[in-house]
Design an enzyme around this catalytic site. Structure first.
Site, PDB file in Angstrom:
ATOM      1  N   GLU A 212      44.990  -9.401 -45.130  1.00 41.05           N
ATOM      2  CA  GLU A 212      45.267  -7.988 -45.419  1.00 41.05           C
ATOM      3  C   GLU A 212      46.563  -7.631 -44.696  1.00 41.05           C
ATOM      4  O   GLU A 212      46.585  -7.454 -43.478  1.00 41.05           O
ATOM      5  CB  GLU A 212      44.105  -7.112 -44.947  1.00 41.05           C
ATOM      6  CG  GLU A 212      42.811  -7.353 -45.706  1.00 41.05           C
ATOM      7  CD  GLU A 212      42.931  -7.050 -47.194  1.00 41.05           C
ATOM      8  OE1 GLU A 212      43.822  -6.258 -47.571  1.00 41.05           O
ATOM      9  OE2 GLU A 212      42.149  -7.591 -47.978  1.00 41.05           O
ATOM     10  N   CYS A 246      49.008   0.918 -42.815  1.00 39.77           N
ATOM     11  CA  CYS A 246      49.554  -0.069 -43.751  1.00 39.77           C
ATOM     12  C   CYS A 246      49.742   0.490 -45.150  1.00 39.77           C
ATOM     13  O   CYS A 246      50.571  -0.013 -45.910  1.00 39.77           O
ATOM     14  CB  CYS A 246      48.663  -1.314 -43.790  1.00 39.77           C
ATOM     15  SG  CYS A 246      46.957  -0.985 -44.290  1.00 39.77           S
TER      16      CYS A 246
END
Length: 456
Positions: A212, A246
């Site tokens: 991720e 993010c």
């Protein structure tokens, strides 16, 4: 990535070494309940720990984006575990009748989880929820950059599921050693550059990985966008955790004729969200190195302040940068801070071409009143996930898979997708006498007839 021996890691590997039967559904639910209970009882401690690690982090922000996310993930997994674990019945081809078959999702086994610093509790424990739901034993390494949060995570796990998970609280060398360990699966959240090293280290033992990562998530305003609503949405997503997210909008693209109105709307939205940027509602930039990096990104540019009273370090005031050079580091590197490049465009196809020419972003945000057209725009642009007329919101929905593609990640998790990320399909067939036995040697006319029916 060079790994060095680590006694704590070796002890954890030894403790989880022997193979054991997968826990049944009741045991997994009990493990998830224990995690949820400990997270709930440590909610305020988590807010204090994260604030201590950052220097300043709003309590509601931590409770919402960290504590509630972990509790929600555990609740969702418990509610849906029966369906996730249910074997899939397979209809075999006629020549195998009356044989039967099924596919089960079985645990990977012994897995590693390496968490980041920006959401230190959530991004360590939500993957752990998925690993436990999948029936695994986990070795977890929270970020060494948030030591208070790492200590809290260790306490939660030790109280909740000491027989299913171990927490390592060492430095970067320990994380490198975990990435190179002979595991059955590895889950990493962090930067794209580090993700490449993690994948290379895991490949030495052929360990499957979920990465991720990050990337430059664009926000695209179409010509019919509600400028004020879009500005509020973009700045709320951008300044959550002071941009250290993010999936934060990394840059905005706006029709050229709307540029001035949009920048004015950004200022209005930012001042409404944070009337006192030095107050308790605005997070600090957690690491001094990132404060220096963000300042360097602005060298030689003419940023537009979006806050009437910029705060002092460790906080950083929000700014916009108008039409930066596409090759500037601001447009090549993930910003991870309260800087928003704004890029004007002329033709409708330009945003699509601009994004498609760059590495696949983790998230994409499209704003427009014509929902069909906005959706068409989003579907035409590669991205890990997309949201129409909002930003960041999708991350909190356990029913939606979350993950990137290419430079923004490999694999996905949350909800059922997390369960699948930490399990593998295993087929079981019960063979009974069937036509398949006719294809054994010695071959003759019957085999030729069967081949003709199969091949044509």
């Amino acid at each position: 990535m060079t790994a060095t021996p680590d006694p704590a890691l070796e002890a954890a590997l030894d403790a989880f070494g022997p193979a054991e039967p997968a826990p049944d559904r009741a045991a997994r639910k009990a493990h998830l309940e224990a995690l949820e209970r400990e997270m709930r009882s440590h909610a305020e401690a988590a807010a204090e720990a994260v604030a201590g690690d950052f220097g300043a982090r709003p309590r509601p922000e931590t409770l919402l984006t960290e504590v509630a996310m972990v509790i929600g993930a555990a609740q969702h997994a418990r509610r849906h575990l029966r369906r996730w674990m249910r074997p899939e019945r397979v209809v075999l081809p006629p020549h195998l009748w009356p044989s039967t078959a099924r596919v089960d999702r079985v645990p990977l086994g012994r897995v590693g989880i390496i968490g980041p610093w920006n959401y230190p509790v959530q991004l360590a424990l939500v993957p752990l929820v998925a690993a436990i739901a999948g029936g695994n034993r986990a070795i977890l390494h929270p970020s060494e950059h948030t030591p208070r949060s790492a200590a809290l995570i260790a306490r939660i796990v030790e109280r909740a599921i000491p027989d299913r998970a171990r927490v390592l609280t060492g430095g970067a060398d320990q994380a490198r050693a975990l990435a190179a360990a002979p595991l059955d699966g590895l889950f990493f959240t962090g930067s794209t550059a580090t993700g490449r090293h993690i994948m290379a280290a895991a490949a030495q033992n052929l360990v499957p990985v979920v990465l991720e990562l990050g990337g430059k998530s664009p926000a695209i305003l179409r010509h019919d966008a509600d400028i004020d609503a879009a500005a509020r949405s973009i700045m709320a997503g951008k300044l959550l955790n002071a941009g250290q997210t993010c999936v934060a909008p990394d840059y905005a693209m706006v029709p050229r004729e709307m540029l001035d109105r949009f920048v004015a709307a950004l200022k209005t939205a930012t001042e409404a969200l944070y009337p006192d940027p030095a107050g308790p509602d605005y997070a600090a930039i957690a690491r001094a190195s990132d404060r220096d990096r963000l300042a360097a990104l602005l060298d030689g540019l003419d940023p537009v302040p979006l806050m009437a009273r910029p705060p002092a370090p460790p906080r950083m005031g929000a700014v916009a940068v108008i039409d930066p050079d596409p090759d500037h580091p601001l447009m090549r590197e993930e910003i991870f801070g309260p800087i928003l490049p704004v890029i004007p465009y002329d033709a409708p196809h330009e945003p699509r071409d601009f994004v498609a020419a760059r590495p696949c972003p983790l998230a994409l945000y499209v704003y427009g009143r014509d929902l069909a057209a906005a959706r068409s725009e989003a579907e035409a642009i590669p991205a890990g996930g997309a949201v129409i007329n909002e930003a960041v919101l999708h991350v909190g929905v356990q029913q939606l898979p979350f993950g990137g593609a290419g430079a923004s990640g490999l694999g996905a998790y949350h909800g059922a997708e997390g369960f699948r990320a930490f399990t593998r399909p295993r087929s079981t067939m019960i063979a009974r006498p069937s036509l398949a036995r006719l294809v054994r040697p010695p071959y003759g006319r019957n085999v030729e007839r069967i081949l003709k029916s199969l091949i044509g």
